[in-house]
Design a protein around this motif. Structure first.
Motif, PDB file in Angstrom:
ATOM      1  N   ARG A 123      10.282  -2.555  -0.958  1.00 53.71           N
ATOM      2  CA  ARG A 123       9.155  -1.760  -0.452  1.00 53.71           C
ATOM      3  C   ARG A 123       9.369  -0.295  -0.823  1.00 53.71           C
ATOM      4  O   ARG A 123      10.135   0.426  -0.175  1.00 53.71           O
ATOM      5  CB  ARG A 123       9.011  -1.929   1.060  1.00 53.71           C
ATOM      6  CG  ARG A 123       8.544  -3.319   1.479  1.00 53.71           C
ATOM      7  CD  ARG A 123       8.268  -3.363   2.972  1.00 53.71           C
ATOM      8  NE  ARG A 123       7.859  -4.678   3.430  1.00 53.71           N
ATOM      9  CZ  ARG A 123       6.594  -5.096   3.544  1.00 53.71           C
ATOM     10  NH1 ARG A 123       5.608  -4.273   3.204  1.00 53.71           N
ATOM     11  NH2 ARG A 123       6.316  -6.303   3.986  1.00 53.71           N
ATOM     12  N   THR A 124       8.684   0.129  -1.855  1.00 52.53           N
ATOM     13  CA  THR A 124       8.818   1.499  -2.359  1.00 52.53           C
ATOM     14  C   THR A 124       7.483   2.223  -2.495  1.00 52.53           C
ATOM     15  O   THR A 124       7.461   3.445  -2.679  1.00 52.53           O
ATOM     16  CB  THR A 124       9.485   1.499  -3.749  1.00 52.53           C
ATOM     17  OG1 THR A 124       8.655   0.754  -4.662  1.00 52.53           O
ATOM     18  CG2 THR A 124      10.871   0.870  -3.698  1.00 52.53           C
ATOM     19  N   HIS A 125       6.382   1.508  -2.410  1.00 50.28           N
ATOM     20  CA  HIS A 125       5.083   2.081  -2.748  1.00 50.28           C
ATOM     21  C   HIS A 125       4.382   2.666  -1.517  1.00 50.28           C
ATOM     22  O   HIS A 125       4.428   2.083  -0.430  1.00 50.28           O
ATOM     23  CB  HIS A 125       4.185   1.032  -3.392  1.00 50.28           C
ATOM     24  CG  HIS A 125       3.069   1.623  -4.191  1.00 50.28           C
ATOM     25  ND1 HIS A 125       3.255   2.181  -5.438  1.00 50.28           N
ATOM     26  CD2 HIS A 125       1.757   1.783  -3.901  1.00 50.28           C
ATOM     27  CE1 HIS A 125       2.105   2.635  -5.886  1.00 50.28           C
ATOM     28  NE2 HIS A 125       1.177   2.403  -4.970  1.00 50.28           N
ATOM     29  N   VAL A 126       3.735   3.809  -1.705  1.00 55.57           N
ATOM     30  CA  VAL A 126       2.981   4.462  -0.638  1.00 55.57           C
ATOM     31  C   VAL A 126       1.498   4.462  -0.994  1.00 55.57           C
ATOM     32  O   VAL A 126       1.115   4.748  -2.135  1.00 55.57           O
ATOM     33  CB  VAL A 126       3.461   5.912  -0.426  1.00 55.57           C
ATOM     34  CG1 VAL A 126       2.639   6.594   0.669  1.00 55.57           C
ATOM     35  CG2 VAL A 126       4.941   5.942  -0.067  1.00 55.57           C
ATOM     36  N   ILE A 127       0.675   4.127  -0.016  1.00 53.07           N
ATOM     37  CA  ILE A 127      -0.768   4.201  -0.165  1.00 53.07           C
ATOM     38  C   ILE A 127      -1.265   5.376   0.676  1.00 53.07           C
ATOM     39  O   ILE A 127      -0.848   5.553   1.826  1.00 53.07           O
ATOM     40  CB  ILE A 127      -1.453   2.889   0.273  1.00 53.07           C
ATOM     41  CG1 ILE A 127      -0.952   1.730  -0.606  1.00 53.07           C
ATOM     42  CG2 ILE A 127      -2.975   3.009   0.172  1.00 53.07           C
ATOM     43  CD1 ILE A 127      -1.444   0.359  -0.147  1.00 53.07           C
ATOM     44  N   SER A 128      -2.121   6.183   0.093  1.00 48.54           N
ATOM     45  CA  SER A 128      -2.668   7.348   0.772  1.00 48.54           C
ATOM     46  C   SER A 128      -4.179   7.364   0.566  1.00 48.54           C
ATOM     47  O   SER A 128      -4.766   6.355   0.154  1.00 48.54           O
ATOM     48  CB  SER A 128      -2.009   8.623   0.230  1.00 48.54           C
ATOM     49  OG  SER A 128      -2.469   9.773   0.905  1.00 48.54           O
ATOM     50  N   ARG A 129      -4.811   8.493   0.843  1.00 48.17           N
ATOM     51  CA  ARG A 129      -6.265   8.577   0.729  1.00 48.17           C
ATOM     52  C   ARG A 129      -6.672   9.778  -0.115  1.00 48.17           C
ATOM     53  O   ARG A 129      -5.989  10.796  -0.150  1.00 48.17           O
ATOM     54  CB  ARG A 129      -6.907   8.708   2.121  1.00 48.17           C
ATOM     55  CG  ARG A 129      -6.565   7.581   3.057  1.00 48.17           C
ATOM     56  CD  ARG A 129      -7.410   7.605   4.314  1.00 48.17           C
ATOM     57  NE  ARG A 129      -7.252   8.826   5.083  1.00 48.17           N
ATOM     58  CZ  ARG A 129      -7.827   9.062   6.255  1.00 48.17           C
ATOM     59  NH1 ARG A 129      -8.618   8.140   6.782  1.00 48.17           N
ATOM     60  NH2 ARG A 129      -7.637  10.183   6.903  1.00 48.17           N
ATOM     61  N   GLU A 190      -6.403  -2.952   2.910  1.00 49.05           N
ATOM     62  CA  GLU A 190      -5.933  -4.330   2.712  1.00 49.05           C
ATOM     63  C   GLU A 190      -6.048  -4.732   1.242  1.00 49.05           C
ATOM     64  O   GLU A 190      -5.126  -5.346   0.677  1.00 49.05           O
ATOM     65  CB  GLU A 190      -6.730  -5.288   3.587  1.00 49.05           C
ATOM     66  CG  GLU A 190      -6.219  -6.720   3.534  1.00 49.05           C
ATOM     67  CD  GLU A 190      -6.754  -7.556   4.673  1.00 49.05           C
ATOM     68  OE1 GLU A 190      -6.050  -8.488   5.099  1.00 49.05           O
ATOM     69  OE2 GLU A 190      -7.873  -7.286   5.153  1.00 49.05           O
ATOM     70  N   ALA A 191      -7.144  -4.359   0.610  1.00 50.76           N
ATOM     71  CA  ALA A 191      -7.312  -4.687  -0.808  1.00 50.76           C
ATOM     72  C   ALA A 191      -6.236  -4.019  -1.653  1.00 50.76           C
ATOM     73  O   ALA A 191      -5.690  -4.623  -2.587  1.00 50.76           O
ATOM     74  CB  ALA A 191      -8.696  -4.252  -1.276  1.00 50.76           C
ATOM     75  N   ALA A 192      -5.898  -2.779  -1.334  1.00 54.61           N
ATOM     76  CA  ALA A 192      -4.870  -2.068  -2.096  1.00 54.61           C
ATOM     77  C   ALA A 192      -3.494  -2.690  -1.882  1.00 54.61           C
ATOM     78  O   ALA A 192      -2.693  -2.816  -2.822  1.00 54.61           O
ATOM     79  CB  ALA A 192      -4.849  -0.597  -1.687  1.00 54.61           C
ATOM     80  N   ILE A 193      -3.195  -3.110  -0.649  1.00 54.60           N
ATOM     81  CA  ILE A 193      -1.913  -3.768  -0.369  1.00 54.60           C
ATOM     82  C   ILE A 193      -1.792  -5.055  -1.175  1.00 54.60           C
ATOM     83  O   ILE A 193      -0.754  -5.348  -1.783  1.00 54.60           O
ATOM     84  CB  ILE A 193      -1.778  -4.051   1.138  1.00 54.60           C
ATOM     85  CG1 ILE A 193      -1.617  -2.734   1.915  1.00 54.60           C
ATOM     86  CG2 ILE A 193      -0.581  -4.975   1.408  1.00 54.60           C
ATOM     87  CD1 ILE A 193      -1.687  -2.909   3.426  1.00 54.60           C
ATOM     88  N   LEU A 194      -2.857  -5.835  -1.205  1.00 54.11           N
ATOM     89  CA  LEU A 194      -2.829  -7.109  -1.915  1.00 54.11           C
ATOM     90  C   LEU A 194      -2.718  -6.914  -3.426  1.00 54.11           C
ATOM     91  O   LEU A 194      -2.080  -7.723  -4.116  1.00 54.11           O
ATOM     92  CB  LEU A 194      -4.071  -7.926  -1.569  1.00 54.11           C
ATOM     93  CG  LEU A 194      -4.136  -8.409  -0.110  1.00 54.11           C
ATOM     94  CD1 LEU A 194      -5.476  -9.079   0.179  1.00 54.11           C
ATOM     95  CD2 LEU A 194      -2.975  -9.357   0.192  1.00 54.11           C
ATOM     96  N   ARG A 195      -3.313  -5.850  -3.947  1.00 51.71           N
ATOM     97  CA  ARG A 195      -3.188  -5.564  -5.377  1.00 51.71           C
ATOM     98  C   ARG A 195      -1.734  -5.277  -5.762  1.00 51.71           C
ATOM     99  O   ARG A 195      -1.291  -5.620  -6.858  1.00 51.71           O
ATOM    100  CB  ARG A 195      -4.062  -4.376  -5.774  1.00 51.71           C
ATOM    101  CG  ARG A 195      -5.518  -4.699  -5.963  1.00 51.71           C
ATOM    102  CD  ARG A 195      -6.242  -3.614  -6.751  1.00 51.71           C
ATOM    103  NE  ARG A 195      -6.103  -2.294  -6.173  1.00 51.71           N
ATOM    104  CZ  ARG A 195      -6.888  -1.795  -5.240  1.00 51.71           C
ATOM    105  NH1 ARG A 195      -7.870  -2.543  -4.743  1.00 51.71           N
ATOM    106  NH2 ARG A 195      -6.703  -0.569  -4.787  1.00 51.71           N
ATOM    107  N   HIS A 196      -1.008  -4.637  -4.878  1.00 57.80           N
ATOM    108  CA  HIS A 196       0.371  -4.258  -5.182  1.00 57.80           C
ATOM    109  C   HIS A 196       1.391  -5.291  -4.712  1.00 57.80           C
ATOM    110  O   HIS A 196       2.579  -5.150  -4.982  1.00 57.80           O
ATOM    111  CB  HIS A 196       0.702  -2.907  -4.535  1.00 57.80           C
ATOM    112  CG  HIS A 196       0.108  -1.754  -5.272  1.00 57.80           C
ATOM    113  ND1 HIS A 196       0.673  -1.220  -6.403  1.00 57.80           N
ATOM    114  CD2 HIS A 196      -1.006  -1.021  -5.037  1.00 57.80           C
ATOM    115  CE1 HIS A 196      -0.069  -0.215  -6.836  1.00 57.80           C
ATOM    116  NE2 HIS A 196      -1.101  -0.083  -6.029  1.00 57.80           N
TER     117      HIS A 196
END
Length: 448
Positions: A123-129, A190-196
């Motif tokens: 787990r290394t990836h960060v999702i932001s806005r 959720e869509a972004a999490i599933l893509r990664h």
């Protein structure tokens, strides 16, 4: 006279500030300014509060600094106790930093170490806005969705994924209810999490109320409840950046209390120390703390001025004033009053797009066409012109040039001190109205 300082704008000549009282600042020429933005939402108690200056003097006579690898100190311990008691749920462990940017850096490292200690090093990836701003250090800037601030340093930033901010004025569909919009926008996470792939995603970071980049954008009803559910479902940590909107700015200690959720990690600064000393804080839940301390035994991060005794003494005095003077309730009441006065003055204004905010964090977004919501061309610099016109009239406001899409869309942010009276807020609105009209006149003159 030549200045050896590196100023924000080298070509500008700034007046010298010499004193302040209440919500007013006074320069060396004797001109008085109404501080309607607290600098950058920092001076939440105004200037020259006797209880805070007395606390600073008393602590300076004892000890200003001792390194945290050798000692703890009473102001830091007392402030940590205070913040743990004020924060909702079990956000009861605190790391002190020197600024909001540093607090965000610590939060990112804390999130990473938590996953490593739990055996999930993937787990290394960060999702932001988009339309977000989390700080100017390279890590904080990497997760900031502000194109202007990112541009010069893009090659130095680590990769992050950006989804749309919860910006109903710009992004809600015709006829869509606020609740439906909130759930739909949250689903982008959720869509972004599933893509990664969930096993690679470390954290989602967001400002509870978007600050400088978007201009006091509050979340839609239910948005953060759905965000919390998604994060829990996929084991992603929820990091809320309340550097600008926290520490009472919106009428509760943490703004997310009004959304009915508790993040895993939250960052504070600005109003935490009210400008009397530089300080930031990263709070985490017991679960995060126990995983780190139960694994490695230490949080693998350190800063020279962490838990600085003088800074913590100032912030503790600020919290005492907020509590003793019942200022959280006052912020809620004053926020409603300020929003109403802004609506009276600007709701029917030809250039007003949206009036929004929460508590004493309010903003107006200006548009060239109210029907289409078309922004003014960026090269006109409307927000900067409003700031200049306000400044000439003795009013300090915080401009932003990116509220529509990150590059265009002018807004002006207001973050007056918690102690501002209704009469002072009336003066703020009146002066701002004159400044806006003058700025728009100059823009029209250019177009003629």
């Amino acid at each position: 006279m030549t200045s050896h300082m590196i100023h924000r704008q080298a070509a500008s000549t700034l007046p010298e500030i010499v004193s302040g009282r209440g919500i007013e600042l006074i320069d060396s020429a004797g001109k008085t300014y109404l501080d309607a933005c607290g600098g950058a939402a920092v001076s939440c108690l105004g200037h020259g509060h006797p209880a805070i200056t007395a606390s600073l003097a008393a602590q300076a006579h004892k000890i200003a600094y001792a390194h945290t690898s050798f000692f703890t100190n009473r102001p830091a311990e007392a402030l940590a106790d205070c913040l743990a008691a004020a924060a909702p749920g079990d956000l009861d462990h605190v790391y002190f930093a020197g600024s909001g940017s540093e607090a965000v850096e610590a939060a990112l490292k804390m999130a990473r170490q938590y996953h490593v200690e739990n055996g999930q090093a993937s787990r290394t990836h960060v999702i932001s806005r988009r339309l977000s701003y989390h700080g100017n250090t390279l890590g904080a800037l990497s997760v900031s969705g502000n194109p202007f601030r990112r541009a010069p340093y893009e090659p130095l930033l680590f990769p992050a994924t950006f989804i749309d901010a919860c910006h109903a004025y710009r992004n809600a569909l015709p006829g869509e209810t606020p609740e439906a919009y909130g759930v739909r926008t949250a689903s982008l996470l959720e869509a972004a999490i599933l893509r990664h792939e969930p096993r690679t995603v470390m954290a989602f970071i967001a400002e509870t109320v978007v600050g400088a980049t978007g201009g006091a954008i509050p979340p839609a009803p239910g948005y953060f409840s759905e965000i919390r559910r998604i994060c829990d479902r996929y084991g992603v940590l929820l990091v809320l950046d309340e550097v600008m909107c926290g520490a009472g700015r919106t009428g509760t200690f943490l703004s997310c209390e009004q959304d009915g959720i508790i993040p895993d990690i939250v960052t504070l600064a600005k109003g935490l120390g009210a400008g009397y000393q530089p300080i930031g804080a990263t709070l985490c839940t017991r679960r995060i703390y126990d995983a780190i301390i139960g694994g490695d035994g230490a949080f693998r991060h350190g800063q020279t001025y962490s838990a600085h005794a003088l800074c913590c003494a100032a912030a503790l005095a600020v919290q005492d004033v907020v509590d003793n003077e019942n200022l959280l309730a006052r912020v809620a009441t004053s926020g409603h009053y300020l929003h109403g006065r802004l609506a009276e003055r600007f709701a029917d204004h030809v250039a007003t797009g949206d009036i929004r905010g929460r508590g004493l964090l309010q903003a107006i977004e200006f548009v060239a066409d109210r029907t289409t919501k078309r922004p003014f061309p960026a090269q006109l610099g409307l927000a900067a012109r409003i700031k200049a016109e306000a400044f000439s009239r003795g009013l300090l406001v915080y401009p932003g040039p990116a509220a529509a899409d990150g590059t265009t869309g002018d807004h002006v942010l207001l973050a007056p001190p918690y102690i501002a009276t209704d009469a002072e807020l009336d003066s703020v609105v009146d002066l701002l109205g004159a400044a806006v009209d003058a700025a728009l006149a100059s823009v029209r003159a250019l177009a003629a």
